[in-house]
Motif scaffolding. Structure first.
Motif, PDB file in Angstrom:
ATOM      1  N   LEU A  35       0.827  -1.211   0.000  1.00  0.00           N
ATOM      2  CA  LEU A  35       0.000   0.000   0.000  1.00  0.00           C
ATOM      3  C   LEU A  35       0.855   1.252   0.000  1.00  0.00           C
ATOM      4  N   LEU A  39       0.189   3.521  -3.163  1.00  0.00           N
ATOM      5  CA  LEU A  39      -0.789   4.551  -2.778  1.00  0.00           C
ATOM      6  C   LEU A  39      -0.261   5.516  -1.731  1.00  0.00           C
ATOM      7  N   THR A  48      -9.069   1.125 -10.016  1.00  0.00           N
ATOM      8  CA  THR A  48      -9.033  -0.231  -9.464  1.00  0.00           C
ATOM      9  C   THR A  48      -8.277  -1.196 -10.380  1.00  0.00           C
ATOM     10  N   CYS A  77      -7.527  -6.756  -2.167  1.00  0.00           N
ATOM     11  CA  CYS A  77      -8.094  -5.404  -2.094  1.00  0.00           C
ATOM     12  C   CYS A  77      -9.489  -5.425  -1.472  1.00  0.00           C
ATOM     13  N   TRP A  80      -8.887  -5.771   2.244  1.00  0.00           N
ATOM     14  CA  TRP A  80      -8.353  -4.553   2.834  1.00  0.00           C
ATOM     15  C   TRP A  80      -9.402  -3.446   2.888  1.00  0.00           C
ATOM     16  N   ARG A  81     -10.280  -3.416   1.909  1.00  0.00           N
ATOM     17  CA  ARG A  81     -11.359  -2.419   1.960  1.00  0.00           C
ATOM     18  C   ARG A  81     -12.323  -2.738   3.107  1.00  0.00           C
ATOM     19  N   LEU A  86      -8.452   0.464   2.867  1.00  0.00           N
ATOM     20  CA  LEU A  86      -8.659   1.122   1.584  1.00  0.00           C
ATOM     21  C   LEU A  86     -10.042   1.752   1.528  1.00  0.00           C
ATOM     22  N   ARG A  88     -12.834   2.952  -1.367  1.00  0.00           N
ATOM     23  CA  ARG A  88     -13.187   2.881  -2.787  1.00  0.00           C
ATOM     24  C   ARG A  88     -14.218   3.963  -3.095  1.00  0.00           C
ATOM     25  N   PHE A  99      -9.209   3.474  -5.860  1.00  0.00           N
ATOM     26  CA  PHE A  99      -8.822   3.107  -4.500  1.00  0.00           C
ATOM     27  C   PHE A  99      -7.875   4.170  -3.955  1.00  0.00           C
ATOM     28  N   GLU A 100      -8.001   4.463  -2.672  1.00  0.00           N
ATOM     29  CA  GLU A 100      -7.053   5.325  -1.977  1.00  0.00           C
ATOM     30  C   GLU A 100      -6.927   4.833  -0.544  1.00  0.00           C
ATOM     31  N   LEU A 101      -5.854   5.225   0.115  1.00  0.00           N
ATOM     32  CA  LEU A 101      -5.623   4.787   1.483  1.00  0.00           C
ATOM     33  C   LEU A 101      -6.591   5.458   2.432  1.00  0.00           C
TER      34      LEU A 101
END
Length: 483
Positions: A35, A39, A48, A77, A80-81, A86, A88, A99-101
Motif C-alpha cells: 500500500l 498509494l 481499481t 483489495c 483490505w477495503r 482502503l 473505494r 482506490f485510496e488509502l
C-alpha cells in the motif's frame, strides 16, 4: 482514567481502529509495503484495474521469495477495503472506481516508517517551534491590554536589536547541522498532512451519515435538524469540523501566503545544507503547497456534495419513506423478540414469499449464449490418393527451383560460338524461361565460375506475365565451359 476503564477503551480500539488492525495483521509487512509503494507516495489514488495489475505483479515476485499469498490482488483489495485500509470511490474523470488509502492505513504506514527510520523527537528546532507558538498564543489571548503591549514592545525590541546587529555586520547564520535538523523536523510535520486530510474527509462522511440518521429517527416533536435544513442552513459547513476546515482552507488558498511559502521553500532548498536531503524530500517540499491546495479542493467538493445531497434528501421527502421503512423494521423486530420465547428460529413455517425482483448476483457470473459453441464445424472432406503425374511434378519443380542445367547448357552453347560472353549476351541469344529466376541463376553461375572485369551492363527479359523487365547488373564474363 482508571486501569479498568482504560483497558476497556483500548480493547474497543483494538476491535474498531483500522490502524491497530493493520499493525497486528498476519501479513502486516506485506500489506504496509504494497500500500505504501502504490498509494502512499505521489499517486495517492489509482483506478481499481491499474492497482490490481500492479499488485498482481508484486505478489508474483513476493511468492517467488517464499511468501504465502494465495489470493489475487482483487481478493486482497476486497479484504483490505472491508478491514478499513482502503477506501473505494467513484472515479471523477472516467467511468469506474478508484482506490485510496484510508486514514487508519495512512497512520499505520506512517508509524512503521518512523520505526524503520526513527527521528530525534527531542530537538532544538521542535522546542523552538513550540516556544514560538506558545509565546504567540500567550500574546494573542491576553485580555490585559497593558501586559499585552509590554510583550509586543519586548518582541519589537528584540527584532530592533537583531536589525542593528545585522547593520553592524554581525550576521549570525544557522550552522548546516542545525539547519538540516530543522528542515527535517518541518518535513516530519508536513508528512502528517495527508493522513490529516483523510481523517477530515472521514469525519465529514460520518457527520453526513449522522445528520441523515437524526432526520430519519427524529419525530414531529424533534424537528431541529429538519427545520434547519428547510431554512437553508448548511449544517455541514456550519459544524465544528466545517468551520475549522474553512479557516485552514482560507489560509491555504490565500495567494500571498502561497507565494511567500513557495519563495521560502526555494530559498531554503538553494542553501548548501539542502544537498543532504533526498530528491524525494526536495520534491515533496516544492509540491507541498500545491498538494495542500489539491486536497483542500477535494474536501470542499465533498462538503458541497454532502450539503446538496442532504438538502435534496429533505426537500424531495425521501426521508418520509425511510421513516416508514424504519417503523416497519422495528415492528418486525419487536414481533420477532416476542415470538422468540416460544418459537424456534429454525422452525419451518407455511409462509411462501414471492420475491419482487430477480435474485442478486455478480454480473461476472453471467455467460452469453453463443450458438457457435454447438456448431460441429465444416463437414470432413475425404481425399482419395491418385497416381502422380510426372509432367505436373516437373512443372512444380520448375516453379519452385531454378533450372541450372538449362542455364549451363545455354552458356555453353554461346561459348561454342565465341571465346567469351557476358550474362547480357546469353540472355539475348537464349530468352529466359523462368523469369527473374533465370536471371538470378545466371548471376550465380557467373559469380562462381566467371570473372568480373568491372563495369555495369543492362539486361532485359520477359517476366512470367509477358511484361518486359530490365535491370542494371555488374559485368561478369564466362571465359570457359561451365561444368
Amino acid at each position: 482514567m482508571s486501569a479498568l476503564s482504560q483497558t476497556h477503551a483500548l480493547k474497543h480500539l483494538v476491535d474498531t481502529d483500522a490502524t491497530w488492525r493493520l499493525l497486528r495483521a498476519d501479513n502486516a509487512p506485506v500489506i504496509a509495503a504494497l500500500l505504501s509503494e502504490h498509494l502512499g507516495a505521489e499517486s495517492r489514488r489509482l483506478p481499481t484495474d491499474e492497482l490490481y495489475e500492479r499488485l498482481d505483479h508484486d505478489l508474483e515476485a513476493l511468492r517467488g521469495h517464499g511468501f504465502e499469498l494465495p489470493q489475487s490482488a482483487q481478493g486482497y483489495c476486497a479484504e483490505w477495503r472491508k478491514a478499513g485500509f482502503l477506501t473505494r470511490r467513484p472515479a471523477e474523470e472516467a467511468r469506474g472506481e478508484t482506490f485510496e488509502l484510508a486514514a487508519g492505513a495512512l497512520g499505520a504506514i506512517r508509524f512503521l516508517e518512523q520505526l524503520a527510520a526513527p527521528r530525534q523527537t527531542v530537538t532544538e528546532s521542535r522546542l523552538a517551534s513550540i516556544g514560538v507558538q506558545l509565546g504567540q498564543l500567550a500574546i494573542e489571548t491576553d485580555p490585559d491590554a497593558t501586559r499585552r503591549l509590554e510583550q509586543l514592545h519586548a518582541q519589537r525590541d528584540r527584532i530592533d536589536a537583531q536589525i542593528e546587529r545585522i547593520h553592524s555586520g554581525d550576521l549570525d547564520t544557522l550552522d548546516a547541522a542545525r539547519a538540516l535538523e530543522r528542515v527535517r523536523d518541518i518535513l516530519a510535520q508536513a508528512e502528517d498532512i495527508p493522513s490529516d486530510f483523510a481523517r477530515v474527509r472521514a469525519e465529514f462522511e460520518t457527520l453526513n451519515r449522522d445528520l441523515r440518521a437524526r432526520i430519519v429517527e427524529s419525530d414531529d416533536t424533534q424537528r431541529t435538524v429538519l427545520d434547519e435544513v428547510f431554512r437553508g442552513v448548511d449544517l455541514i459547513g456550519e459544524s465544528d469540523e466545517g468551520r475549522s476546515f474553512a479557516g485552514f482552507s482560507a489560509l491555504v488558498l490565500d495567494p500571498a501566503v502561497g507565494a511567500t511559502f513557495d519563495d521560502d521553500i526555494e530559498r531554503v532548498l538553494a542553501r548548501d545544507f539542502a544537498g543532504e536531503l533526498t530528491s524525494a524530500q526536495r520534491r515533496y517540499l516544492r509540491r507541498f503547497i500545491g498538494t495542500l491546495k489539491d486536497h483542500s479542493g477535494e474536501i470542499h467538493e465533498v462538503i458541497t456534495a454532502f450539503a446538496r445531497g442532504l438538502r435534496r434528501y429533505v426537500q424531495s421527502q425521501d426521508y418520509q419513506r425511510d421513516r416508514v421503512l424504519r417503523g416497519l423494521l422495528r415492528t418486525a423486530l419487536a414481533a420477532g423478540v416476542e415470538a422468540s420465547g416460544h418459537t424456534r428460529p429454525y422452525q419451518p413455517t407455511t409462509l411462501h414469499l414471492e420475491l419482487s425482483a430477480v435474485a442478486l448476483g455478480s454480473v461476472g457470473a453471467i455467460r452469453l449464449h453463443d450458438p457457435a459453441d454447438l456448431d460441429a464445424g465444416a463437414p470432413i472432406e475425404e481425399h482419395v490418393a491418385g497416381v502422380a503425374d510426372l509432367e505436373a511434378l516437373r512443372a512444380l519443380a520448375r516453379a519452385t527451383e531454378i533450372d541450372f542445367a538449362e542455364l549451363i547448357g545455354n552458356v555453353n552453347a554461346v561459348l561454342a560460338e565465341a571465346p567469351q560472353c557476358t550474362v547480357r549476351e546469353v540472355l539475348e541469344r537464349h530468352p529466359v524461361s523462368q523469369g527473374v529466376a533465370s536471371v538470378v541463376g545466371l548471376l550465380t553461375l557467373a559469380a562462381n565460375q566467371g570473372t568480373a572485369p568491372g563495369g555495369i551492363e543492362t539486361v532485359r527479359w520477359l517476366g512470367s506475365d509477358d511484361r518486359a523487365r530490365a535491370a542494371d547488373i555488374p559485368i561478369y564474363r564466362f571465359t570457359g565451359r561451365l561444368l
